[in-house]
Enzyme design. Sequence first.
Site, PDB file in Angstrom:
ATOM      1  N   GLY A 107       0.846  -1.205   0.000  1.00 55.58           N
ATOM      2  CA  GLY A 107       0.000   0.000   0.000  1.00 55.58           C
ATOM      3  C   GLY A 107       0.873   1.244   0.000  1.00 55.58           C
ATOM      4  O   GLY A 107       1.856   1.317   0.743  1.00 55.58           O
ATOM      5  N   ARG A 110       0.926  -5.065  -5.011  1.00 52.11           N
ATOM      6  CA  ARG A 110       1.088  -6.234  -4.142  1.00 52.11           C
ATOM      7  C   ARG A 110       1.332  -7.388  -5.106  1.00 52.11           C
ATOM      8  O   ARG A 110       0.630  -7.526  -6.106  1.00 52.11           O
ATOM      9  CB  ARG A 110      -0.173  -6.468  -3.315  1.00 52.11           C
ATOM     10  CG  ARG A 110      -0.534  -5.248  -2.451  1.00 52.11           C
ATOM     11  CD  ARG A 110      -1.632  -5.599  -1.456  1.00 52.11           C
ATOM     12  NE  ARG A 110      -2.304  -4.413  -0.932  1.00 52.11           N
ATOM     13  CZ  ARG A 110      -1.866  -3.654   0.058  1.00 52.11           C
ATOM     14  NH1 ARG A 110      -0.718  -3.945   0.663  1.00 52.11           N
ATOM     15  NH2 ARG A 110      -2.563  -2.618   0.485  1.00 52.11           N
ATOM     16  N   ASP A 149       5.360  -4.818   5.881  1.00 60.15           N
ATOM     17  CA  ASP A 149       6.016  -6.077   6.249  1.00 60.15           C
ATOM     18  C   ASP A 149       6.048  -7.100   5.109  1.00 60.15           C
ATOM     19  O   ASP A 149       6.993  -7.864   4.980  1.00 60.15           O
ATOM     20  CB  ASP A 149       5.436  -6.664   7.541  1.00 60.15           C
ATOM     21  CG  ASP A 149       3.954  -6.946   7.417  1.00 60.15           C
ATOM     22  OD1 ASP A 149       3.338  -6.473   6.442  1.00 60.15           O
ATOM     23  OD2 ASP A 149       3.414  -7.638   8.293  1.00 60.15           O
ATOM     24  N   ASP A 153      -0.049   2.381   8.366  1.00 59.41           N
ATOM     25  CA  ASP A 153      -0.553   1.585   9.497  1.00 59.41           C
ATOM     26  C   ASP A 153       0.324   1.675  10.756  1.00 59.41           C
ATOM     27  O   ASP A 153      -0.130   1.335  11.846  1.00 59.41           O
ATOM     28  CB  ASP A 153      -0.670   0.106   9.092  1.00 59.41           C
ATOM     29  CG  ASP A 153      -1.645  -0.104   7.937  1.00 59.41           C
ATOM     30  OD1 ASP A 153      -2.514   0.771   7.738  1.00 59.41           O
ATOM     31  OD2 ASP A 153      -1.536  -1.124   7.245  1.00 59.41           O
ATOM     32  N   ARG A 171      -5.390  -1.864   9.020  1.00 63.24           N
ATOM     33  CA  ARG A 171      -5.373  -3.327   8.867  1.00 63.24           C
ATOM     34  C   ARG A 171      -5.566  -3.982  10.239  1.00 63.24           C
ATOM     35  O   ARG A 171      -6.598  -3.763  10.840  1.00 63.24           O
ATOM     36  CB  ARG A 171      -4.050  -3.776   8.225  1.00 63.24           C
ATOM     37  CG  ARG A 171      -4.147  -5.084   7.485  1.00 63.24           C
ATOM     38  CD  ARG A 171      -2.821  -5.471   6.888  1.00 63.24           C
ATOM     39  NE  ARG A 171      -2.473  -4.660   5.755  1.00 63.24           N
ATOM     40  CZ  ARG A 171      -2.907  -4.888   4.514  1.00 63.24           C
ATOM     41  NH1 ARG A 171      -3.669  -5.927   4.268  1.00 63.24           N
ATOM     42  NH2 ARG A 171      -2.563  -4.102   3.519  1.00 63.24           N
TER      43      ARG A 171
HETATM   44  O1  F6P Z   1      -1.604  -1.209   4.636  1.00 58.07           O
HETATM   45  C1  F6P Z   1      -2.190  -0.006   4.275  1.00 58.07           C
HETATM   46  C2  F6P Z   1      -3.674  -0.163   4.075  1.00 58.07           C
HETATM   47  O2  F6P Z   1      -4.186   1.084   3.675  1.00 58.07           O
HETATM   48  C3  F6P Z   1      -4.440  -0.714   5.258  1.00 58.07           C
HETATM   49  O3  F6P Z   1      -4.670   0.263   6.249  1.00 58.07           O
HETATM   50  C4  F6P Z   1      -5.690  -1.207   4.584  1.00 58.07           C
HETATM   51  O4  F6P Z   1      -6.287  -2.243   5.351  1.00 58.07           O
HETATM   52  C5  F6P Z   1      -5.174  -1.737   3.277  1.00 58.07           C
HETATM   53  O5  F6P Z   1      -3.932  -1.084   3.045  1.00 58.07           O
HETATM   54  C6  F6P Z   1      -6.071  -1.501   2.101  1.00 58.07           C
HETATM   55  O6  F6P Z   1      -5.505  -2.140   1.019  1.00 58.07           O
HETATM   56  P1  F6P Z   1      -5.944  -1.866  -0.494  1.00 58.07           P
HETATM   57  O7  F6P Z   1      -5.425  -0.523  -0.889  1.00 58.07           O
HETATM   58  O8  F6P Z   1      -5.300  -2.974  -1.234  1.00 58.07           O
HETATM   59  O9  F6P Z   1      -7.439  -1.886  -0.520  1.00 58.07           O
END
Ligand code: F6P
Length: 319
Positions: free
Chosen positions: A11, A72, A103, A127, A171
């Site tokens: 993210g 990702r 992580d 986070d 998260r």
């Molecule tokens: O890890 C950062 C974050 O924004 C978290 O707070 C959240 O749960 C997640 O990524 C959302 O992921 P995505 O952008 O893949 O929906």
Amino acid sequence: MKKIGVLTSGGDAPGMNAAVRAVVRKGIYHGLEVAGIYNGYQGLIEGRIEPLGLGDVGDIIQRGGTKLHSARCPEFITPEGQAKGIEQLKKEGIDGVVVIGGDGSYRGAMALSKHGIPCVGVPGTIDNDIPGTDFTIGFDTALNTVIEAIDKIRDTATSHERTFIVEVMGRDAGDLALWAGLSGGAETILIPEEAYDIPEMLDRLDKGKARGKKHSIIIVAEGVMSGNELAQLIEQETGIDTRVSVLGHIQRGGSPTARDRVLASLFGARAVEVLLEGKGGRAIGMRNNQVVDYDVTEAFGGSHEADLSLYTLSKELSI
Ligand code: F6P
């Protein structure tokens, strides 16, 4: 070490650009060539690698998001994916990599280091959930975004004498909710690190109302439950009609705060020094206001600990 690569992964977080800038300029300052790896590990596998010069990272210190883009990449978890990445690095003559991310990104960094390409992880996530560092790049900006939203919600909450639920990201971690709750003067904060007690929360709301409070703000971390689920629970128990604000990805954008820019500059520069010292498999962090580097496995081996004294303090101050 003659040539290093830099990538952003997972993210995105405000301040990642400032970290990329620091890596590139610190690298060039020390006579290294620097290459940008676009789209995280996915781009590494696909060989999306381009040289970065001083001017390529001009005018980005103030920008949110990441110039290098992010992704990702489940494929990089597999040995086959990692082998493809290593092949690309060798083809480009890249001797070391700085990985800016969370992580999941660090696991990739460890894999590369194990295969003989020294890698250093720089913590970039809103986070604030990476073990071994007190703060991550992006957390402060996201926190300020949440606070701005809470302040606005408070205006309308007061006008209508309403109870508002604000759902924030994080998260599985409660840092964003915790810090936002304390600095936003919330009546209640629900975080994954502390068992929640709905009757106690309702009792606090009642007491507040009885002594003349015109509104209530409840901050719920997404790792506990959704804002809408909480609203339903409250309505079932009390009949109180709440309003819910899900802040969502707004929390990930925006110009980084000065604090995040400084953190990013310190971390990016230190990561290059660590590579120059010949160390791989390391993570950069801030502990007690000192920049440190430590074994990257510590960053995902343990669990990040939220500062629960803030939770206690918030309860004391929101009586
Ligand atoms: O890890 C950062 C974050 O924004 C978290 O707070 C959240 O749960 C997640 O990524 C959302 O992921 P995505 O952008 O893949 O929906």
